[in-house]
Enzyme design. Structure first.
Site, PDB file in Angstrom:
ATOM      1  CD  GLU A  18      44.252  43.929  53.096  1.00  0.00           C
ATOM      2  OE1 GLU A  18      43.172  44.367  52.654  1.00  0.00           O
ATOM      3  OE2 GLU A  18      44.801  44.375  54.114  1.00  0.00           O
ATOM      4  CB  CYS A  27      39.917  44.786  46.021  1.00  0.00           C
ATOM      5  SG  CYS A  27      41.232  45.867  46.566  1.00  0.00           S
ATOM      6  CG  ASN A  65      43.872  43.491  41.401  1.00  0.00           C
ATOM      7  OD1 ASN A  65      44.736  42.980  42.117  1.00  0.00           O
ATOM      8  ND2 ASN A  65      42.846  44.150  41.892  1.00  0.00           N
ATOM      9  CD  GLU A  87      48.412  43.898  52.718  1.00  0.00           C
ATOM     10  OE1 GLU A  87      47.976  44.388  51.669  1.00  0.00           O
ATOM     11  OE2 GLU A  87      49.072  42.833  52.741  1.00  0.00           O
TER      12      GLU A  87
HETATM   13  P1  NAD Z   1      42.580  34.702  43.346  1.00  0.00           P
HETATM   14  O1  NAD Z   1      42.061  34.486  44.730  1.00  0.00           O
HETATM   15  O2  NAD Z   1      42.101  33.815  42.285  1.00  0.00           O
HETATM   16  O3  NAD Z   1      44.178  34.560  43.335  1.00  0.00           O
HETATM   17  C1  NAD Z   1      44.990  35.316  44.205  1.00  0.00           C
HETATM   18  C2  NAD Z   1      46.298  34.565  44.423  1.00  0.00           C
HETATM   19  O4  NAD Z   1      46.030  33.339  45.086  1.00  0.00           O
HETATM   20  C3  NAD Z   1      47.035  34.207  43.136  1.00  0.00           C
HETATM   21  O5  NAD Z   1      48.420  34.331  43.371  1.00  0.00           O
HETATM   22  C4  NAD Z   1      46.664  32.743  42.950  1.00  0.00           C
HETATM   23  O6  NAD Z   1      47.613  32.013  42.215  1.00  0.00           O
HETATM   24  C5  NAD Z   1      46.621  32.265  44.376  1.00  0.00           C
HETATM   25  N1  NAD Z   1      45.820  31.061  44.611  1.00  0.00           N
HETATM   26  C6  NAD Z   1      44.737  30.632  43.923  1.00  0.00           C
HETATM   27  N2  NAD Z   1      44.286  29.473  44.459  1.00  0.00           N
HETATM   28  C7  NAD Z   1      45.096  29.184  45.504  1.00  0.00           C
HETATM   29  C8  NAD Z   1      45.142  28.132  46.462  1.00  0.00           C
HETATM   30  N3  NAD Z   1      44.261  27.136  46.460  1.00  0.00           N
HETATM   31  N4  NAD Z   1      46.105  28.155  47.390  1.00  0.00           N
HETATM   32  C9  NAD Z   1      47.000  29.153  47.423  1.00  0.00           C
HETATM   33  N5  NAD Z   1      47.009  30.193  46.560  1.00  0.00           N
HETATM   34  C10 NAD Z   1      46.059  30.207  45.616  1.00  0.00           C
HETATM   35  O7  NAD Z   1      42.324  36.239  43.029  1.00  0.00           O
HETATM   36  P2  NAD Z   1      42.686  37.027  41.700  1.00  0.00           P
HETATM   37  O8  NAD Z   1      41.673  36.674  40.670  1.00  0.00           O
HETATM   38  O9  NAD Z   1      44.118  36.892  41.376  1.00  0.00           O
HETATM   39  O10 NAD Z   1      42.456  38.532  42.185  1.00  0.00           O
HETATM   40  C11 NAD Z   1      41.226  39.146  42.209  1.00  0.00           C
HETATM   41  C12 NAD Z   1      40.644  39.144  43.613  1.00  0.00           C
HETATM   42  O11 NAD Z   1      41.552  39.754  44.514  1.00  0.00           O
HETATM   43  C13 NAD Z   1      39.376  39.949  43.711  1.00  0.00           C
HETATM   44  O12 NAD Z   1      38.438  39.272  44.500  1.00  0.00           O
HETATM   45  C14 NAD Z   1      39.836  41.228  44.420  1.00  0.00           C
HETATM   46  O13 NAD Z   1      38.838  41.919  45.116  1.00  0.00           O
HETATM   47  C15 NAD Z   1      40.881  40.706  45.324  1.00  0.00           C
HETATM   48  N6  NAD Z   1      41.778  41.777  45.728  1.00  0.00           N
HETATM   49  C16 NAD Z   1      41.692  42.235  47.004  1.00  0.00           C
HETATM   50  C17 NAD Z   1      42.511  43.275  47.411  1.00  0.00           C
HETATM   51  C18 NAD Z   1      42.434  43.810  48.808  1.00  0.00           C
HETATM   52  O14 NAD Z   1      43.339  44.541  49.179  1.00  0.00           O
HETATM   53  N7  NAD Z   1      41.410  43.496  49.598  1.00  0.00           N
HETATM   54  C19 NAD Z   1      43.415  43.834  46.508  1.00  0.00           C
HETATM   55  C20 NAD Z   1      43.474  43.340  45.219  1.00  0.00           C
HETATM   56  C21 NAD Z   1      42.648  42.295  44.839  1.00  0.00           C
END
Ligand code: NAD
Length: 487
Positions: free
Chosen positions: A260, A294, A161, A468
């Site tokens: 995060e 997020c 995102n 962060e």
């Molecule tokens: P996601 O958890 O599906 O993926 C995030 C990352 O993790 C990607 O690079 C993905 O390839 C990787 N990943 C997926 N499965 C994995 C595994 N089993 N092992 C290791 N890596 C793995 O999330 P998304 O759909 O890409 O992003 C959206 C989410 O991120 C939302 O829940 C959002 O709230 C959160 N987010 C949080 C913050 C924050 O700062 N708290 C910021 C941005 C997004």
């Protein structure tokens, strides 16, 4: 049009360079298609790293570690500062790339590039201020000296995102601290990460200090890296579900984790709030990145006296937004990242409507080849609707009515998440009191935006571990070392 054909709209076609970036080398390959969510066209293919590739990246990070750790902080700072400068010089190209692979509207993409680059400038400034401590033991027996060492090789995992900012928010402090890193960006948006790596090399980041790899099998690839005793840090941004899995994985080798994770931000509007200011703030808190943030306001709680005016005002503003392809100049709201995301949003809205909610604008996916969902407002949403408990991650504003301050705090806290909250009130004492009552890592008061590289970003409850940005962000990549000293 794919990125393989020359594009007149990029000032620097070299930014399209892509391939696994390991030890300063670009290793070409394919296997992972990158799609433009505005058109459903495939833009490019990036390599699909295997476990062996990942171990090569760990070798490269290890080979570069001693040299980078020994590089004087001032020199590390100057490299980061140059990287900030190069991102700023290439801001328009980077914004277009983000907009193409993520779909976000160009103004949002430009905002992201500025925000992302700022982490390099901020941590260039923090690299030369790594703290230490010197104290007298209460017993008088000795002195307590606390130093901070770079924690070691860090694996950085980022979501789609904010393809630039989530990476720089980790790389900046890691490099400032003296760590070498392996970045695994989301497969949906890897082009920005590869483009930034190229700029990093140009800024003088030595080979192996930053490695970037894309993979379609993040589970096994990341597990293999975490199982390697040379890896000492995992910094993850993404969903709470994947965060939980990775915490369990990291437990096996007791790797330090910063997490995060997801959010479910409440946006509280009290009767004494300035209505126009609250509506302006609501539009930013809800619609930055088309709701794919997020920190996005996920639940609007509005006090009874101002409720109807707020619903009418938000409906008018949301209905007026221009939806379109991210790179179109007129677009204010781009597509969602995938069809799956559109389906999820549609399910949450339909379920709320089936339980009595009323749609005042939007409310159904838009036809066409891209993944579009329109700006939507729903009111009269029951408190136990699924949409009140799930991260919507889209341009939907559910509005709930409340009567008292206590009720507002109770509703705000009725979630496992605790990342961000927004409070609008003309009474600052009340706003601070309510903010104190909400179990969350961040509170914006009479503002729709809280993200700032100079502030500690992060969540309470199941929204994460650690922070962060700010002055403490660098400590996530450092191990305190205590010396008991007699002299
Ligand atoms: P996601 O958890 O599906 O993926 C995030 C990352 O993790 C990607 O690079 C993905 O390839 C990787 N990943 C997926 N499965 C994995 C595994 N089993 N092992 C290791 N890596 C793995 O999330 P998304 O759909 O890409 O992003 C959206 C989410 O991120 C939302 O829940 C959002 O709230 C959160 N987010 C949080 C913050 C924050 O700062 N708290 C910021 C941005 C997004």
């Amino acid at each position: 049009m794919t990125l393989d054909s020359p594009r007149a709209d990029f000032a620097d076609p070299g930014l399209h360079a892509r391939g696994l970036y390991i030890g300063g080398d670009w290793l070409p390959g394919g296997g992972i298609p990158v799609t433009n969510p505005s058109t459903a066209e495939v833009l490019a293919e990036v390599p699909d790293a295997s476990v062996e590739d990942a171990m090569r990246a760990v070798d490269a990070a290890e080979a570069a570690a001693a040299g980078w750790r020994a590089t004087p902080p001032r020199q590390r700072a100057e490299i980061l500062r140059r990287w900030f400068g190069l991102m700023t010089d290439h801001a328009e190209d980077l914004a277009r790339l983000i907009s193409l692979e993520n779909g976000k509207a160009l103004p949002d993409a430009r905002g992201e590039v500025a925000y992302a680059a700022e982490f390099f400038r901020w941590y260039a400034e923090e690299a030369v201020r790594i703290p230490g401590e010197f104290r007298h033991a209460p017993s008088g027996a000795h002195h307590i000296l606390v130093d901070h060492d770079p924690i070691g090789i860090a694996v950085l995992i980022t979501p789609w995102n904010f393809p630039a900012a989530m990476a720089t928010r980790k790389i900046g402090p890691a490099l400032a601290a003296g760590c070498t890193v392996i970045l695994k960006p989301a497969s949906e948006t890897p082009l920005t990460a590869y483009a930034m790596a190229r700029l990093g090399a140009e800024a003088g980041v030595p080979p192996g200090v930053v490695n970037v790899l894309t993979t379609s099998q993040p589970g096994p690839v990341v597990s293999a890296m975490l199982a390697d005793p040379r890896v000492r840090k995992l910094s993850f941004t993404g969903s709470t579900g994947v965060g939980r899995t990775l915490l369990a994985e990291a437990a096996k080798t007791v790797v330090s984790c910063s997490m995060e994770l997801g959010g479910n931000a409440p946006f509280l509007v009290f009767d004494d709030a300035d209505l126009d200011a609250a509506l302006d703030g609501a539009m930013i808190a809800k619609m930055r990145n088309a709701g794919e943030a997020c920190t996005a306001a996920n639940r609007f709680y509005v006090q009874a006296g101002i409720h109807d005016a707020f619903v009418a005002g938000l409906t008018a503003r949301m209905a007026a937004l221009v939806v379109g392809a991210g790179t179109d100049a007129a677009t204010q709201v781009g597509p969602m990242i995938t069809t799956k995301a559109v389906t999820k949003i549609d399910r949450l809205v339909s379920q709320a409507v089936a339980r009595g909610a009323r749609v005042t604008t939007g409310g159904a996916p838009l036809p066409g080849s891209g993944y579009f969902y329109p700006p939507t407002v729903i009111e009269n949403v029951p408190e136990d609707a699924e949409i009140a408990h799930e991260e919507i991650f889209g341009p939907v504003a559910p509005i709930y009515r409340f009567e008292t301050e206590e009720q507002a705090i109770r509703l705000a806290n009725a979630t496992e998440y605790g990342l961000a909250a927004y409070v609008y009130s003309g009474d600052l004492s009340r706003a601070l009191r309510v903010g104190k009552g909400i179990e969350t890592g961040m509170v914006a008061i009479n503002r729709g935006l809280m993200s700032d590289p100079a502030a500690p970003f992060g969540g309470a409850k199941q929204s994460g571990l650690g922070r962060e940005g700010g002055v403490t962000g660098i400590l996530e990549f450092m191990e305190p070392k205590y010396f008991a000293v007699n002299f």
